[in-house]
Design an enzyme around this catalytic site. Structure first.
Site, PDB file in Angstrom:
ATOM      1  N   GLU A  78       0.803  -1.229   0.000  1.00  0.00           N
ATOM      2  CA  GLU A  78       0.000   0.000   0.000  1.00  0.00           C
ATOM      3  C   GLU A  78       0.843   1.289   0.000  1.00  0.00           C
ATOM      4  OE1 GLU A  78      -4.212  -0.521   1.678  1.00  0.00           O
ATOM      5  OE2 GLU A  78      -2.888  -1.117   3.308  1.00  0.00           O
ATOM      6  N   HIS A  97      -0.484   5.525   7.402  1.00  0.00           N
ATOM      7  CA  HIS A  97      -1.651   4.696   7.093  1.00  0.00           C
ATOM      8  C   HIS A  97      -1.724   3.614   8.157  1.00  0.00           C
ATOM      9  CE1 HIS A  97      -4.590   2.104   5.411  1.00  0.00           C
ATOM     10  NE2 HIS A  97      -3.727   1.126   5.219  1.00  0.00           N
ATOM     11  N   HIS A  99      -4.660   0.789  10.546  1.00  0.00           N
ATOM     12  CA  HIS A  99      -5.940   0.078  10.594  1.00  0.00           C
ATOM     13  C   HIS A  99      -6.567   0.141  11.987  1.00  0.00           C
ATOM     14  CE1 HIS A  99      -3.915  -2.606   7.286  1.00  0.00           C
ATOM     15  NE2 HIS A  99      -4.305  -1.449   6.799  1.00  0.00           N
ATOM     16  N   HIS A 168     -11.544  -0.337   6.463  1.00  0.00           N
ATOM     17  CA  HIS A 168     -10.113  -0.601   6.294  1.00  0.00           C
ATOM     18  C   HIS A 168      -9.259   0.143   7.330  1.00  0.00           C
ATOM     19  CE1 HIS A 168      -6.555  -0.402   3.149  1.00  0.00           C
ATOM     20  NE2 HIS A 168      -6.143  -0.739   4.351  1.00  0.00           N
TER      21      HIS A 168
HETATM   22 ZN   LIG Z   1      -4.176  -0.833   4.813  1.00  0.00          ZN
END
Ligand SMILES: [Zn+2]
Length: 268
Positions: A78, A97, A99, A168
């Protein structure tokens, strides 16, 4: 230590803090833009942030390709989240980023929008958009796996600091590593306070725009108070010895007296 070495040292610290504060686990990542080459950024190889050292960092171009053509180590799938945001937002120097579970419900329903409700949550900004990968890409595995998906996420983020990613996680963007880490640590805390408030019933009292503006006016990424949190989190994460004062270039293992200038900026 050169400015670049200092920045990469901070990137290692950022990884360890985010792991220790449960913002990331085996998955999730943090990047920083190259200070001299704005179309390059640094991100670790595919490894849990808790284990990352300076040797694990890879320099990428904005389309997610390693600068070193002989790079053999596996990158994060990602990485396009980072490239997409750095491309769209010249003001952004660092991206996270993750989760984090506590934020996920707010991307699943429009019943209670994610907005700041606690003072330390003010930095997430008054508007937190929700990006749904299905809107443009239909049925996917929900991962941001190519340049187009990264660019679409960045478009949804717009000028905001955080975008929730439906089902997500989230992406956070800021002017510095210290800011993006701070925002990413306090986002789940803000989410927990907001969630618990909804359990109590009644109308949610969000921070007003004036309160958010007042917090931003008083904020400086290298103020004594901001650095105090960075030093604290890094020490808890076992990397306190790596911490330097970027404005002084000195190791800060022992407490230092605030300068007159910093005293003037002091706030609670
Ligand atoms: Zn992710």
């Amino acid at each position: 230590m050169s400015a670049l070495d200092n920045l990469l040292n901070d990137l290692v610290i950022a990884n360890r803090i985010l792991a220790n504060e449960d913002v990331v686990d085996a998955y999730g990542h943090v990047s920083v833009r190259h200070p001299d080459k704005p179309d390059h950024f640094f991100l670790a190889r595919s490894l849990a942030p808790e284990f990352i050292t300076g040797d694990d960092l890879i320099e990428f171009t904005l389309d997610g390709k390693p600068v070193d053509k002989n790079e053999k180590r596996a990158p994060y799938l990602e990485r396009f989240i980072h490239g997409g945001i750095f491309e769209a937002r010249p003001d952004v120097m660092a991206v996270v980023h993750a989760h984090a579970e506590d934020i996920l419900p707010f991307g699943l329903t429009n019943g209670t929008p994610m907005r700041p409700v606690i003072h330390s949550g003010s930095f997430i900004g008054s508007h937190v958009p929700v990006w749904d990968i299905a809107d443009k890409f239909g049925d996917t595995n929900l991962l941001v796996a190519n340049v187009e998906q990264g660019q679409d996420l960045a478009k949804c983020l717009g000028s905001a600091n955080i975008a929730l990613m439906r089902g997500h996680g989230f992406a956070a963007a800021a002017r510095s590593l210290i800011e993006v880490v701070r925002m990413s640590v306090y986002l789940p805390r803000n989410a927990r306070a907001l969630w618990r408030a909804t359990q109590l019933g009644g109308e949610i009292k969000y921070l007003s725009q004036g309160e958010i503006d007042a917090r931003n006016r008083g904020y400086s990424p290298y103020s004594v108070e901001t650095w105090r949190a960075w030093h604290y989190w890094a020490t808890k994460a076992g990397v306190g010895k790596l911490v330097t004062r970027p404005d002084k270039g000195k190791a800060a293992a022992k407490p230092t007296k605030p300068t007159k200038k910093a005293k003037g900026k002091r706030r609670k």
